[in-house]
Design a protein around this motif. Structure first.
Motif, mmCIF file in Angstrom:
data_model
loop_
_atom_site.group_PDB
_atom_site.id
_atom_site.type_symbol
_atom_site.label_atom_id
_atom_site.label_comp_id
_atom_site.label_asym_id
_atom_site.label_seq_id
_atom_site.Cartn_x
_atom_site.Cartn_y
_atom_site.Cartn_z
ATOM 1 N N SER A 264 40.237 17.524 87.464
ATOM 2 C CA SER A 264 39.614 16.186 87.899
ATOM 3 C C SER A 264 38.525 16.348 88.728
ATOM 4 N N GLU B 227 41.317 7.093 88.867
ATOM 5 C CA GLU B 227 42.407 8.027 89.611
ATOM 6 C C GLU B 227 42.914 7.466 90.761
ATOM 7 N N GLY C 207 49.368 16.051 86.049
ATOM 8 C CA GLY C 207 48.550 16.804 87.028
ATOM 9 C C GLY C 207 47.986 18.088 86.057
ATOM 10 N N THR D 76 45.444 13.395 87.101
ATOM 11 C CA THR D 76 44.107 13.873 87.041
ATOM 12 C C THR D 76 43.248 13.026 85.905
#
Length: 201
Positions: free
Chosen positions: A196, A158, A192, A170
């Motif tokens: 996460s 990440e 995104g 994510t």
């Protein structure tokens, strides 16, 4: 004659030691290293590749010595620190700049290829594979450094993708060798669009 044990980068040990000492103090850090059987190593951290069994034992000891939430948080922070080290010391400045200025869909395959070329530094004897696309799917079969939720690997991925490709990245962890799966599977979504459990902050 037995095969030479696979080796991984020393930051799996170094950053864990640093985070443990900063977060919990010398006594608790030493308790984790002692449980793993490597108490002296806390006073003489490695500066070269290490037998993968050392960080594997330390990760196991981390979760045995601490409650699951604290252990995962420390592993995650150590993963972020490992990624920061990689960016500062292992990725040339021109490459970092190029990745940051390229559109995400172009930067992501380049970073994924670079990670795959150096996967032995964090996968050891595990078999690494990466399927480019949207999202990117990364697998480490027989991951020697698997832990509950694989907070360390997840945080490394990440931080790298958020810093060099897209801040909206994510990472999800769909299956884990620690739970008996044949491979640890990570889904990296630079748009995104997925949840996460790690954070770049």
């Amino acid at each position: 004659m037995s095969a030479t044990p696979a080796r991984v980068g020393p930051n799996a040990v170094i950053q864990l030691a640093i985070v443990l000492q900063l977060r919990l103090g010398e006594v608790r850090a030493r308790a984790v290293f002692a449980r793993a059987g490597f108490a002296p190593m806390l006073d003489d951290l490695p500066d070269e590749m290490v037998d993968e069994r050392i960080p594997a034992a330390l990760f196991s000891a981390l979760f045995a010595e601490l409650d699951a939430e604290t252990a995962a948080s420390i592993a995650e922070e150590a993963g972020f620190a490992t990624a920061d080290y990689i960016m500062a010391n292992r990725i040339p400045g021109f490459a970092r700049t190029l990745l940051k200025i390229l559109p995400g869909p172009l930067a992501a395959p380049l970073l994924t290829k670079a990670i795959a070329q150096h996967s032995w530094t964090f996968a050891g004897s595990g078999a690494f594979s990466a399927a480019p696309g949207s999202p990117i799917v990364v697998e480490i079969a027989d991951n020697p450094l698997a832990m509950p939720g694989c907070a360390w690997h997840r945080a490394v991925f990440e931080r790298l993708y958020r810093s060099l490709v897209s801040p909206r990245t994510t990472v999800t962890h769909a299956s884990c060798c620690h739970d008996g799966a044949p491979a640890c599977r990570f889904t990296i979504d630079i748009s995104g669009g997925g949840p996460s459990r790690a954070s770049a902050s």
